[in-house]
Scaffold this motif. Sequence first.
Motif, mmCIF file in Angstrom:
data_model
loop_
_atom_site.group_PDB
_atom_site.id
_atom_site.type_symbol
_atom_site.label_atom_id
_atom_site.label_comp_id
_atom_site.label_asym_id
_atom_site.label_seq_id
_atom_site.Cartn_x
_atom_site.Cartn_y
_atom_site.Cartn_z
ATOM 1 N N VAL A 71 36.997 46.913 41.506
ATOM 2 C CA VAL A 71 36.092 46.610 40.394
ATOM 3 C C VAL A 71 35.032 45.591 40.792
ATOM 4 C CG1 VAL A 71 35.942 45.630 38.074
ATOM 5 C CG2 VAL A 71 37.760 47.240 38.628
ATOM 6 N N VAL A 72 35.433 44.528 41.477
ATOM 7 C CA VAL A 72 34.500 43.469 41.842
ATOM 8 C C VAL A 72 34.013 43.683 43.272
ATOM 9 C CG1 VAL A 72 34.167 40.982 42.116
ATOM 10 C CG2 VAL A 72 35.641 41.842 40.308
ATOM 11 N N VAL A 73 32.796 44.190 43.375
ATOM 12 C CA VAL A 73 32.138 44.365 44.670
ATOM 13 C C VAL A 73 30.836 43.578 44.598
ATOM 14 C CG1 VAL A 73 31.102 46.025 46.252
ATOM 15 C CG2 VAL A 73 33.147 46.658 44.955
ATOM 16 N N PRO A 74 30.643 42.604 45.505
ATOM 17 C CA PRO A 74 29.430 41.792 45.446
ATOM 18 C C PRO A 74 28.165 42.645 45.389
ATOM 19 C CG PRO A 74 30.940 40.891 47.051
ATOM 20 C CD PRO A 74 31.516 42.218 46.604
ATOM 21 N N SER A 75 27.269 42.257 44.494
ATOM 22 C CA SER A 75 25.949 42.877 44.282
ATOM 23 C C SER A 75 26.001 44.239 43.593
ATOM 24 C CB SER A 75 25.187 42.999 45.599
ATOM 25 O OG SER A 75 25.009 41.724 46.153
ATOM 26 N N GLU A 76 27.175 44.739 43.232
ATOM 27 C CA GLU A 76 27.256 45.971 42.451
ATOM 28 C C GLU A 76 27.565 45.588 41.004
ATOM 29 O OE1 GLU A 76 29.639 49.154 43.887
ATOM 30 O OE2 GLU A 76 28.907 48.925 45.940
ATOM 31 N N PRO A 77 26.819 46.113 40.038
ATOM 32 C CA PRO A 77 26.978 45.691 38.638
ATOM 33 C C PRO A 77 28.370 45.937 38.078
ATOM 34 C CG PRO A 77 25.103 47.169 38.893
ATOM 35 C CD PRO A 77 25.809 47.135 40.201
ATOM 36 N N ILE B 85 26.734 42.359 34.795
ATOM 37 C CA ILE B 85 26.453 41.251 35.717
ATOM 38 C C ILE B 85 26.527 41.744 37.153
ATOM 39 C CG2 ILE B 85 27.368 39.537 34.108
ATOM 40 C CD1 ILE B 85 29.763 39.343 36.169
ATOM 41 N N GLN B 86 25.940 40.982 38.050
ATOM 42 C CA GLN B 86 26.024 41.252 39.484
ATOM 43 C C GLN B 86 26.940 40.175 40.077
ATOM 44 O OE1 GLN B 86 23.605 43.080 41.779
ATOM 45 N NE2 GLN B 86 22.795 44.314 40.129
ATOM 46 N N PRO B 87 28.164 40.526 40.448
ATOM 47 C CA PRO B 87 29.077 39.504 40.968
ATOM 48 C C PRO B 87 28.672 39.011 42.359
ATOM 49 C CG PRO B 87 30.064 41.659 41.170
ATOM 50 C CD PRO B 87 28.778 41.844 40.427
ATOM 51 N N THR B 88 29.109 37.823 42.663
ATOM 52 C CA THR B 88 28.893 37.258 43.994
ATOM 53 C C THR B 88 30.159 37.455 44.807
ATOM 54 O OG1 THR B 88 29.717 35.079 43.381
ATOM 55 C CG2 THR B 88 27.364 35.503 43.014
#
Length: 91
Positions: free
Chosen positions: A78-84, A41-44
């Motif tokens: 781990v959660v960087v916006p727009s990085e899968p 997924i691509q996080p926001t």
Amino acid sequence: MIDRRSRYATTPVVPVDDEWAGSQPLLALRATPASNAVLSIQPTDTDRLDLLAWRFYRDPTRFWRICDAATEPDPFDVVVPSEPISIPPDR
């Protein structure tokens, strides 16, 4: 007592000598198992690990499954916006 669903459930307990209190039981280092992601997924900018774990596993405490599938050593990276992000299956 470690819960049977914990990622540390199969980690062996190792006695470690402590100069003040004698021998103390500690968990051995845990090897991160290889996991095959079933989803990417691509996080926001509003996504967090616990929210992603709730969305995909219905349990926010299972965020560590997502961390184990990531290549970053720090969970905060781990959660960087727009990085899968890879989402592994819940076993």
